[in-house]
Design a protein around this motif. Structure first.
Motif, PDB file in Angstrom:
ATOM      1  N   GLY A 275      19.679  39.674  -1.394  1.00 51.54           N
ATOM      2  CA  GLY A 275      18.438  40.162  -0.776  1.00 51.54           C
ATOM      3  C   GLY A 275      17.474  39.008  -0.572  1.00 51.54           C
TER       4      GLY A 275
ATOM      5  N   GLY B 274       6.957  35.425   0.346  1.00 46.10           N
ATOM      6  CA  GLY B 274       7.935  34.855  -0.581  1.00 46.10           C
ATOM      7  C   GLY B 274       8.149  33.354  -0.421  1.00 46.10           C
ATOM      8  N   PRO B 275       8.497  32.894   0.783  1.00 45.41           N
ATOM      9  CA  PRO B 275       8.810  31.473   0.920  1.00 45.41           C
ATOM     10  C   PRO B 275       7.631  30.555   0.578  1.00 45.41           C
ATOM     11  CG  PRO B 275       9.669  32.708   2.783  1.00 45.41           C
ATOM     12  CD  PRO B 275       8.838  33.669   1.985  1.00 45.41           C
TER      13      PRO B 275
ATOM     14  N   HIS C  54      23.281  49.484   4.185  1.00 42.58           N
ATOM     15  CA  HIS C  54      22.653  48.162   4.185  1.00 42.58           C
ATOM     16  C   HIS C  54      22.754  47.482   2.805  1.00 42.58           C
ATOM     17  CE1 HIS C  54      19.675  45.137   5.379  1.00 42.58           C
ATOM     18  NE2 HIS C  54      19.104  45.324   4.196  1.00 42.58           N
TER      19      HIS C  54
ATOM     20  N   SER D  16      14.596  42.514  -2.434  1.00 42.69           N
ATOM     21  CA  SER D  16      14.126  42.096  -1.110  1.00 42.69           C
ATOM     22  C   SER D  16      12.740  42.666  -0.861  1.00 42.69           C
ATOM     23  CB  SER D  16      15.113  42.602  -0.054  1.00 42.69           C
ATOM     24  OG  SER D  16      15.014  44.008   0.044  1.00 42.69           O
TER      25      SER D  16
ATOM     26  N   GLU E 130       7.889  42.843  -1.647  1.00 43.17           N
ATOM     27  CA  GLU E 130       6.641  43.459  -1.182  1.00 43.17           C
ATOM     28  C   GLU E 130       5.466  42.917  -2.011  1.00 43.17           C
ATOM     29  OE1 GLU E 130       7.353  47.627  -1.516  1.00 43.17           O
ATOM     30  OE2 GLU E 130       5.404  48.182  -0.682  1.00 43.17           O
TER      31      GLU E 130
ATOM     32  N   ASP F 220       4.706  39.531  -0.798  1.00 37.80           N
ATOM     33  CA  ASP F 220       4.020  39.566   0.498  1.00 37.80           C
ATOM     34  C   ASP F 220       2.566  40.004   0.344  1.00 37.80           C
ATOM     35  OD1 ASP F 220       6.370  38.754   1.681  1.00 37.80           O
ATOM     36  OD2 ASP F 220       7.001  40.759   2.276  1.00 37.80           O
TER      37      ASP F 220
ATOM     38  N   PRO G  59       5.948  35.661   5.963  1.00 38.88           N
ATOM     39  CA  PRO G  59       6.100  36.433   4.728  1.00 38.88           C
ATOM     40  C   PRO G  59       5.682  35.624   3.507  1.00 38.88           C
ATOM     41  CG  PRO G  59       8.247  35.685   5.514  1.00 38.88           C
ATOM     42  CD  PRO G  59       7.251  35.260   6.540  1.00 38.88           C
TER      43      PRO G  59
HETATM   44  O1  KG4 Z   1      16.267  40.938   2.705  1.00 36.57           O
HETATM   45  P1  KG4 Z   1      15.056  40.700   3.566  1.00 36.57           P
HETATM   46  O2  KG4 Z   1      15.206  39.750   4.724  1.00 36.57           O
HETATM   47  O3  KG4 Z   1      14.519  42.025   4.183  1.00 36.57           O
HETATM   48  C1  KG4 Z   1      14.436  43.223   3.490  1.00 36.57           C
HETATM   49  O4  KG4 Z   1      15.459  43.964   3.440  1.00 36.57           O
HETATM   50  O5  KG4 Z   1      13.338  43.441   2.923  1.00 36.57           O
HETATM   51  O6  KG4 Z   1      13.882  40.223   2.570  1.00 36.57           O
HETATM   52  C2  KG4 Z   1      12.589  39.855   3.002  1.00 36.57           C
HETATM   53  C3  KG4 Z   1      11.735  39.666   1.771  1.00 36.57           C
HETATM   54  C4  KG4 Z   1      10.252  39.421   2.060  1.00 36.57           C
HETATM   55  O7  KG4 Z   1       9.475  40.230   1.203  1.00 36.57           O
HETATM   56  C5  KG4 Z   1      10.079  37.941   1.725  1.00 36.57           C
HETATM   57  O8  KG4 Z   1       8.756  37.619   1.283  1.00 36.57           O
HETATM   58  C6  KG4 Z   1      11.084  37.757   0.619  1.00 36.57           C
HETATM   59  O9  KG4 Z   1      12.190  38.552   1.002  1.00 36.57           O
HETATM   60  N1  KG4 Z   1      11.490  36.355   0.485  1.00 36.57           N
HETATM   61  C7  KG4 Z   1      11.275  35.627  -0.617  1.00 36.57           C
HETATM   62  C8  KG4 Z   1      11.757  34.329  -0.338  1.00 36.57           C
HETATM   63  N2  KG4 Z   1      12.259  34.320   0.930  1.00 36.57           N
HETATM   64  C9  KG4 Z   1      12.094  35.581   1.421  1.00 36.57           C
HETATM   65  N3  KG4 Z   1      10.710  35.945  -1.790  1.00 36.57           N
HETATM   66  C10 KG4 Z   1      10.611  34.993  -2.725  1.00 36.57           C
HETATM   67  N4  KG4 Z   1      11.010  33.718  -2.534  1.00 36.57           N
HETATM   68  C11 KG4 Z   1      11.602  33.345  -1.368  1.00 36.57           C
HETATM   69  N5  KG4 Z   1      12.015  32.093  -1.183  1.00 36.57           N
END
Ligand code: KG4
Ligand code: ZN
Length: 385
Positions: free
Chosen positions: A320, A208-209, A118, A147, A192, A195, A206
């Motif tokens: 990520g 992050g966004p 992955h 991520s 994490e 989140d 989640p």
């Molecule tokens: O890569 P992903 O889809 O799944 C994993 O492999 O974890 O990443 C998801 C993560 C979540 O923790 C989410 O809050 C974060 O990525 N995320 C962000 C943003 N968009 C998604 N973190 C910060 N800013 C963002 N814009």
């Protein structure tokens, strides 16, 4: 081995966490289809991914998602050249669904089955688009994968490529890459931490966004978080300290509870947009969010740029879910311009988990004739290096 002039169309399948995804990519470069079924709605009420629910949902979605990938590519599955599947790392129950389905499909269609790490997929998410834009990175490169599940730094080198006069090398189509682990998180992944902080503040899931969107409305200098001290490896990360710092700060400010309660109520009504949530945040909360983000972004950029310097990286790749973060992109672009190093991000769509990156990562392996047999198993802790 691939015959000359033959376009290799690889079906990628990804189910390592909470997205069920399938895509068809030609020659590791051209996305013919890219389907992602997100489980966010299912995990939202728990504020995090629930492994049992994730595997159940993958089981429900995997067949229609793969069919949709074929339909969107205008192809019959019989015409793909190989099937690539994420073998790990990830949630074991989720991975098993993809691996089992990939094996069954490869057997019934009599196609090679290519297992993909992955994390290597996330590296290829960047390369895929860089290639499309005719802006292939030079190697050696440093890659930050950041991520919800990972925060890890790799050195990426490349063999079998044409040398340039100046000693740098350029990736040829389908050449294999080699990885060396430089550092990684000792506790929480950066996503994490986003989140969990968003959960404590009731900003939505989640995290992050929404943190990304709220942060510009706060003062990022307002709260000073102690810099993370890590003994040993300067390229390791730690994000549990800042998460705990936010927790104790909130304990010291019980007067914030009423505004947190109004956000809990808004989220329960399905009001999750930044327009809905921002008016329910005090200046203190917005400052806290902005300061948290600044601290995380600065830490990610500083350690990555340090590694790039030490390993004389020609390019820096950032991939990520957290790579979708706007402040992170700006900070990396600024640091890259200052250090005269090229920074590469995937588009926001390819930053988060998808199967196009899995199909792209499989292409060099397909060219090398690498394939697995029916004994292939999912591996929850599969390392890349
Ligand atoms: O890569 P992903 O889809 O799944 C994993 O492999 O974890 O990443 C998801 C993560 C979540 O923790 C989410 O809050 C974060 O990525 N995320 C962000 C943003 N968009 C998604 N973190 C910060 N800013 C963002 N814009
Ligand atoms: Zn991922």
């Amino acid at each position: 081995m691939q015959e000359p002039n033959h376009t290799a169309r690889i079906l990628g399948i990804e189910s390592s966490c909470d997205e069920t995804a399938a895509a068809i990519v030609a020659n590791g470069q051209t996305i013919l289809s890219n389907v992602v079924a997100s489980q966010i709605e299912i995990h939202r009420k728990y504020g995090g991914v629930v492994p049992e629910l994730a595997s159940r949902e993958h089981l429900r979605r995997i067949v229609p998602v793969v069919r949709e990938a074929a339909t969107q590519a205008n192809m019959n599955l019989r015409d793909v050249d190989a099937i690539a599947v994420t073998r790990g790392p990830g949630l074991v129950g989720s991975l098993i669904v993809g691996v089992t389905y990939g094996k069954a499909l490869a057997m019934s269609l009599n196609k090679p089955l290519i297992p993909v790490n992955h994390l290597e997929g996330h590296v290829h998410a960047v390369l895929l688009e860089a290639h499309l834009a005719n802006r292939a990175p030079e190697f050696p490169a440093v890659c930050l994968i950041v991520s919800g599940g990972h925060t890890i730094l790799y050195r990426v080198i490349h063999t079998g490529a044409a040398e340039r006069g100046n000693g740098s090398i350029v990736r040829g189509d389908g050449d294999p890459l080699h990885y060396g682990r430089i550092g990684g998180t000792r506790d929480d992944a950066a996503g994490e931490a986003y989140d969990k902080v968003a959960k404590m503040l009731a900003l939505g899931y989640p995290g992050g966004p929404i943190v990304d969107q709220l942060a510009p409305f706060g003062d990022s200098n307002a709260v000073r978080f102690a810099p993370t001290k890590i003994r040993g490896n300067a390229y390791d990360f730690s994000f549990s300290g800042i998460k705990t710092a936010v927790f104790y700060l909130l304990r010291k400010h019980p007067e914030l509870q009423p505004e947190i309660d109004t956000r809990i109520a808004a989220l329960a009504r399905g009001e999750r947009s930044v327009e809905a949530i921002r008016p329910l945040c005090s200046k203190f909360t917005l400052d806290l969010v902005a300061s948290f983000q600044r601290s995380v972004v600065e830490d990610l950029v500083r350690r990555t740029m340090g590694a790039a310097e030490e390993f004389k990286a020609r390019a820096i790749l950032v991939s990520g879910g957290v790579a979708a973060n706007r402040a992170l992109r700006v900070a990396f672009d600024d640091a890259g311009a200052q250090a005269k190093r090229s920074i590469y991000f995937p588009s926001r769509a390819l930053s988060t988990d998808n199967a196009a990156m899995i199909a792209a990562a499989a292409y060099p392996k397909f060219r090398n004739g690498e394939a697995a047999d029916v004994t292939l198993n999912a591996e929850a802790n599969l390392p890349l290096a």
